[in-house]
Design a protein around this motif. Structure first.
Motif, PDB file in Angstrom:
ATOM      1  N   ARG A 135       0.826  -1.217   0.000  1.00 15.55           N
ATOM      2  CA  ARG A 135       0.000   0.000   0.000  1.00 15.55           C
ATOM      3  C   ARG A 135       0.857   1.262   0.000  1.00 15.55           C
ATOM      4  O   ARG A 135       0.532   2.237  -0.657  1.00 15.55           O
ATOM      5  CB  ARG A 135      -0.954  -0.005   1.181  1.00 15.55           C
ATOM      6  N   ARG A 136       1.965   1.236   0.733  1.00 20.61           N
ATOM      7  CA  ARG A 136       2.876   2.377   0.751  1.00 20.61           C
ATOM      8  C   ARG A 136       3.441   2.614  -0.649  1.00 20.61           C
ATOM      9  O   ARG A 136       3.504   3.719  -1.142  1.00 20.61           O
ATOM     10  CB  ARG A 136       3.994   2.120   1.759  1.00 20.61           C
ATOM     11  N   ARG A 137       3.859   1.535  -1.308  1.00 19.11           N
ATOM     12  CA  ARG A 137       4.378   1.647  -2.672  1.00 19.11           C
ATOM     13  C   ARG A 137       3.325   2.210  -3.625  1.00 19.11           C
ATOM     14  O   ARG A 137       3.615   3.091  -4.424  1.00 19.11           O
ATOM     15  CB  ARG A 137       4.827   0.276  -3.182  1.00 19.11           C
ATOM     16  N   ALA A 156       7.058   1.936 -12.033  1.00 20.34           N
ATOM     17  CA  ALA A 156       7.048   0.526 -11.612  1.00 20.34           C
ATOM     18  C   ALA A 156       8.444   0.083 -11.190  1.00 20.34           C
ATOM     19  O   ALA A 156       8.614  -0.554 -10.139  1.00 20.34           O
ATOM     20  CB  ALA A 156       6.540  -0.354 -12.751  1.00 20.34           C
ATOM     21  N   ALA A 157       9.453   0.438 -11.970  1.00 18.53           N
ATOM     22  CA  ALA A 157      10.830   0.048 -11.649  1.00 18.53           C
ATOM     23  C   ALA A 157      11.294   0.677 -10.339  1.00 18.53           C
ATOM     24  O   ALA A 157      11.978   0.028  -9.536  1.00 18.53           O
ATOM     25  CB  ALA A 157      11.755   0.446 -12.791  1.00 18.53           C
ATOM     26  N   ALA A 162       9.630  -5.590 -11.753  1.00 18.97           N
ATOM     27  CA  ALA A 162      10.436  -5.892 -12.931  1.00 18.97           C
ATOM     28  C   ALA A 162       9.649  -5.673 -14.222  1.00 18.97           C
ATOM     29  O   ALA A 162      10.235  -5.471 -15.274  1.00 18.97           O
ATOM     30  CB  ALA A 162      10.942  -7.331 -12.861  1.00 18.97           C
ATOM     31  N   SER A 163       8.322  -5.712 -14.129  1.00 22.22           N
ATOM     32  CA  SER A 163       7.520  -5.510 -15.340  1.00 22.22           C
ATOM     33  C   SER A 163       6.376  -4.537 -15.081  1.00 22.22           C
ATOM     34  O   SER A 163       5.837  -4.467 -13.972  1.00 22.22           O
ATOM     35  CB  SER A 163       6.962  -6.847 -15.847  1.00 22.22           C
ATOM     36  N   GLU A 164       6.039  -3.802 -16.116  1.00 27.39           N
ATOM     37  CA  GLU A 164       4.916  -2.869 -16.035  1.00 27.39           C
ATOM     38  C   GLU A 164       3.613  -3.631 -15.803  1.00 27.39           C
ATOM     39  O   GLU A 164       2.728  -3.172 -15.073  1.00 27.39           O
ATOM     40  CB  GLU A 164       4.841  -2.054 -17.332  1.00 27.39           C
ATOM     41  N   SER A 168       1.054  -2.979 -12.843  1.00 29.46           N
ATOM     42  CA  SER A 168      -0.322  -2.568 -13.145  1.00 29.46           C
ATOM     43  C   SER A 168      -1.342  -3.469 -12.466  1.00 29.46           C
ATOM     44  O   SER A 168      -2.362  -2.999 -11.959  1.00 29.46           O
ATOM     45  CB  SER A 168      -0.554  -2.551 -14.662  1.00 29.46           C
ATOM     46  N   THR A 169      -1.048  -4.763 -12.419  1.00 29.15           N
ATOM     47  CA  THR A 169      -1.951  -5.707 -11.752  1.00 29.15           C
ATOM     48  C   THR A 169      -2.022  -5.405 -10.250  1.00 29.15           C
ATOM     49  O   THR A 169      -3.116  -5.340  -9.665  1.00 29.15           O
ATOM     50  CB  THR A 169      -1.473  -7.152 -11.984  1.00 29.15           C
TER      51      THR A 169
END
Length: 193
Positions: A135-137, A156-157, A162-164, A168-169
Protein backbone atom coordinates in the motif's frame (compact mmCIF):
# COMPACT_ATOMS: atom_id res chain seq x y z
CA UNK A 1 8.67 13.94 -7.16
CA UNK A 2 10.96 12.52 -4.50
CA UNK A 3 9.13 9.83 -2.51
CA UNK A 4 8.57 10.38 1.18
CA UNK A 5 11.30 8.78 3.23
CA UNK A 6 10.46 9.52 6.85
CA UNK A 7 8.08 7.15 8.59
CA UNK A 8 6.08 9.86 10.38
CA UNK A 9 5.10 11.55 7.10
CA UNK A 10 4.15 8.21 5.59
CA UNK A 11 2.21 7.13 8.68
CA UNK A 12 0.26 10.40 8.60
CA UNK A 13 -0.39 9.93 4.88
CA UNK A 14 -1.63 6.39 5.46
CA UNK A 15 -3.94 7.74 8.15
CA UNK A 16 -5.38 9.91 5.40
CA UNK A 17 -4.70 13.15 7.29
CA UNK A 18 -6.49 15.91 5.41
CA UNK A 19 -6.15 18.87 7.73
CA UNK A 20 -4.03 20.15 10.53
CA UNK A 21 -4.34 23.02 12.96
CA UNK A 22 -0.88 24.21 13.84
CA UNK A 23 -0.40 26.16 17.01
CA UNK A 24 2.54 27.36 19.02
CA UNK A 25 3.06 27.59 22.75
CA UNK A 26 5.96 29.44 24.28
CA UNK A 27 6.25 29.26 28.03
CA UNK A 28 8.78 29.60 30.78
CA UNK A 29 8.91 29.01 34.49
CA UNK A 30 6.66 26.59 36.33
CA UNK A 31 3.36 25.97 34.62
CA UNK A 32 1.10 23.13 33.55
CA UNK A 33 -1.59 22.41 30.97
CA UNK A 34 -4.22 19.72 31.10
CA UNK A 35 -5.87 18.36 27.97
CA UNK A 36 -9.11 16.47 28.37
CA UNK A 37 -9.50 13.30 26.35
CA UNK A 38 -10.43 13.80 22.73
CA UNK A 39 -10.56 11.72 19.60
CA UNK A 40 -8.02 13.68 17.58
CA UNK A 41 -4.28 13.23 17.58
CA UNK A 42 -2.14 15.98 19.07
CA UNK A 43 1.53 15.98 18.15
CA UNK A 44 4.09 18.25 19.72
CA UNK A 45 7.78 18.96 19.65
CA UNK A 46 10.04 20.66 22.14
CA UNK A 47 12.05 23.22 20.17
CA UNK A 48 14.18 24.51 23.02
CA UNK A 49 14.51 23.90 26.72
CA UNK A 50 12.75 20.98 28.35
CA UNK A 51 9.46 19.98 29.96
CA UNK A 52 7.73 17.10 31.69
CA UNK A 53 4.97 15.14 29.96
CA UNK A 54 2.61 13.35 32.33
CA UNK A 55 0.01 10.96 30.97
CA UNK A 56 -2.53 9.34 33.25
CA UNK A 57 -1.45 5.81 34.09
CA UNK A 58 2.17 6.30 32.95
CA UNK A 59 5.37 7.57 34.52
CA UNK A 60 6.28 11.23 33.84
CA UNK A 61 8.63 11.65 30.91
CA UNK A 62 11.16 14.47 30.62
CA UNK A 63 11.26 15.90 27.09
CA UNK A 64 14.28 17.82 25.85
CA UNK A 65 14.80 20.04 22.80
CA UNK A 66 14.27 17.94 19.70
CA UNK A 67 11.91 15.44 21.36
CA UNK A 68 8.45 14.85 19.89
CA UNK A 69 5.38 13.55 21.65
CA UNK A 70 1.82 12.57 20.87
CA UNK A 71 -1.42 12.72 22.82
CA UNK A 72 -5.03 11.90 22.28
CA UNK A 73 -6.31 8.94 20.32
CA UNK A 74 -2.93 7.98 18.90
CA UNK A 75 -3.59 5.31 16.30
CA UNK A 76 -1.50 2.16 16.28
CA UNK A 77 0.32 3.28 13.17
CA UNK A 78 1.78 6.26 14.98
CA UNK A 79 2.30 4.26 18.14
CA UNK A 80 4.21 1.67 16.11
CA UNK A 81 6.93 4.24 15.51
CA UNK A 82 7.64 4.20 19.26
CA UNK A 83 8.18 0.43 19.29
CA UNK A 84 11.98 -0.01 19.08
CA UNK A 85 11.89 -3.03 16.77
CA UNK A 86 8.86 -2.24 14.61
CA UNK A 87 9.72 1.46 14.43
CA UNK A 88 13.25 0.65 13.20
CA UNK A 89 11.89 -1.74 10.57
CA UNK A 90 9.30 0.82 9.44
CA UNK A 91 12.07 3.38 8.93
CA UNK A 92 14.05 0.82 6.93
CA UNK A 93 11.01 -0.15 4.84
CA UNK A 94 10.44 3.51 4.02
CA UNK A 95 14.08 4.15 3.11
CA UNK A 96 14.25 1.01 0.93
CA UNK A 97 10.67 0.64 -0.25
CA UNK A 98 11.70 -0.67 -3.67
CA UNK A 99 13.67 -3.56 -2.17
CA UNK A 100 12.25 -7.06 -2.55
CA UNK A 101 11.46 -7.55 1.13
CA UNK A 102 10.31 -10.80 2.68
CA UNK A 103 8.79 -11.21 6.13
CA UNK A 104 11.87 -13.25 7.07
CA UNK A 105 14.23 -10.42 6.02
CA UNK A 106 12.19 -7.81 7.90
CA UNK A 107 12.04 -10.02 11.00
CA UNK A 108 15.82 -10.48 10.86
CA UNK A 109 16.26 -6.68 10.72
CA UNK A 110 14.08 -6.44 13.84
CA UNK A 111 15.98 -9.24 15.58
CA UNK A 112 12.75 -11.22 15.95
CA UNK A 113 11.33 -14.51 14.75
CA UNK A 114 9.13 -14.30 11.65
CA UNK A 115 6.01 -15.18 13.61
CA UNK A 116 6.64 -12.79 16.49
CA UNK A 117 7.49 -9.98 14.05
CA UNK A 118 4.44 -10.57 11.84
CA UNK A 119 2.08 -10.73 14.83
CA UNK A 120 3.45 -7.57 16.47
CA UNK A 121 3.61 -5.65 13.18
CA UNK A 122 -0.02 -6.47 12.36
CA UNK A 123 -1.15 -5.65 15.91
CA UNK A 124 0.47 -2.21 15.73
CA UNK A 125 -0.08 -1.36 12.07
CA UNK A 126 -3.39 -3.07 11.37
CA UNK A 127 -1.92 -4.78 8.30
CA UNK A 128 0.56 -7.57 7.68
CA UNK A 129 4.06 -6.24 6.83
CA UNK A 130 4.05 -6.95 3.10
CA UNK A 131 0.51 -5.60 2.66
CA UNK A 132 1.57 -2.40 4.43
CA UNK A 133 4.59 -2.16 2.12
CA UNK A 134 2.43 -2.78 -0.95
CA UNK A 135 0.00 0.00 0.00
CA UNK A 136 2.88 2.38 0.75
CA UNK A 137 4.38 1.65 -2.67
CA UNK A 138 1.08 2.10 -4.48
CA UNK A 139 0.30 5.36 -2.68
CA UNK A 140 3.71 6.74 -3.61
CA UNK A 141 3.40 5.43 -7.17
CA UNK A 142 -0.04 7.05 -7.54
CA UNK A 143 1.45 10.36 -6.38
CA UNK A 144 4.32 10.06 -8.89
CA UNK A 145 1.89 9.27 -11.72
CA UNK A 146 -0.37 12.16 -10.72
CA UNK A 147 2.34 14.80 -10.36
CA UNK A 148 4.99 13.91 -12.95
CA UNK A 149 5.16 12.94 -16.61
CA UNK A 150 7.08 9.73 -15.86
CA UNK A 151 6.06 6.54 -17.62
CA UNK A 152 4.26 3.76 -15.80
CA UNK A 153 7.29 1.51 -16.48
CA UNK A 154 9.63 4.04 -14.83
CA UNK A 155 7.43 4.31 -11.73
CA UNK A 156 7.05 0.53 -11.61
CA UNK A 157 10.83 0.05 -11.65
CA UNK A 158 11.31 2.60 -8.86
CA UNK A 159 9.01 0.62 -6.58
CA UNK A 160 10.61 -2.76 -7.22
CA UNK A 161 8.57 -4.15 -10.10
CA UNK A 162 10.44 -5.89 -12.93
CA UNK A 163 7.52 -5.51 -15.34
CA UNK A 164 4.92 -2.87 -16.04
CA UNK A 165 2.31 -5.63 -16.24
CA UNK A 166 3.01 -6.94 -12.72
CA UNK A 167 2.97 -3.38 -11.38
CA UNK A 168 -0.32 -2.57 -13.14
CA UNK A 169 -1.95 -5.71 -11.75
CA UNK A 170 -0.83 -4.89 -8.18
CA UNK A 171 -1.80 -1.23 -8.61
CA UNK A 172 -5.30 -2.12 -9.82
CA UNK A 173 -5.76 -4.63 -6.97
CA UNK A 174 -4.84 -2.04 -4.32
CA UNK A 175 -6.20 1.17 -5.84
CA UNK A 176 -9.18 -0.22 -7.73
CA UNK A 177 -8.31 1.06 -11.20
CA UNK A 178 -5.32 1.05 -13.58
CA UNK A 179 -2.34 3.41 -13.22
CA UNK A 180 -3.46 5.49 -16.21
CA UNK A 181 -6.30 6.88 -14.07
CA UNK A 182 -3.70 8.77 -12.02
CA UNK A 183 -2.28 10.72 -14.94
CA UNK A 184 -2.52 14.54 -14.85
CA UNK A 185 -5.95 15.84 -15.75
CA UNK A 186 -7.77 12.93 -14.13
CA UNK A 187 -9.49 13.37 -10.76
CA UNK A 188 -7.46 11.97 -7.85
CA UNK A 189 -8.85 9.00 -5.98
CA UNK A 190 -7.76 7.64 -2.63
CA UNK A 191 -6.11 4.45 -1.61
CA UNK A 192 -7.83 2.92 1.36
CA UNK A 193 -5.76 1.84 4.29
Amino acid sequence: MVPLTDPLSDALALLNVRAAMPSRLEAGGRWALRFEGYEHVKLGAVLSGSCWLTVEGARPLRLEAGDCHGAGGIPGRLGALRDPQIGAVLALMHRQAGRRWTVAALAAEAGMSRTAFAVRFKALMGLPPLEYLLRRRMRSAAEALRTTDRTVASVAAEWGYASESAFSTAFKRVVGHPPAHHRPGRPATGISS
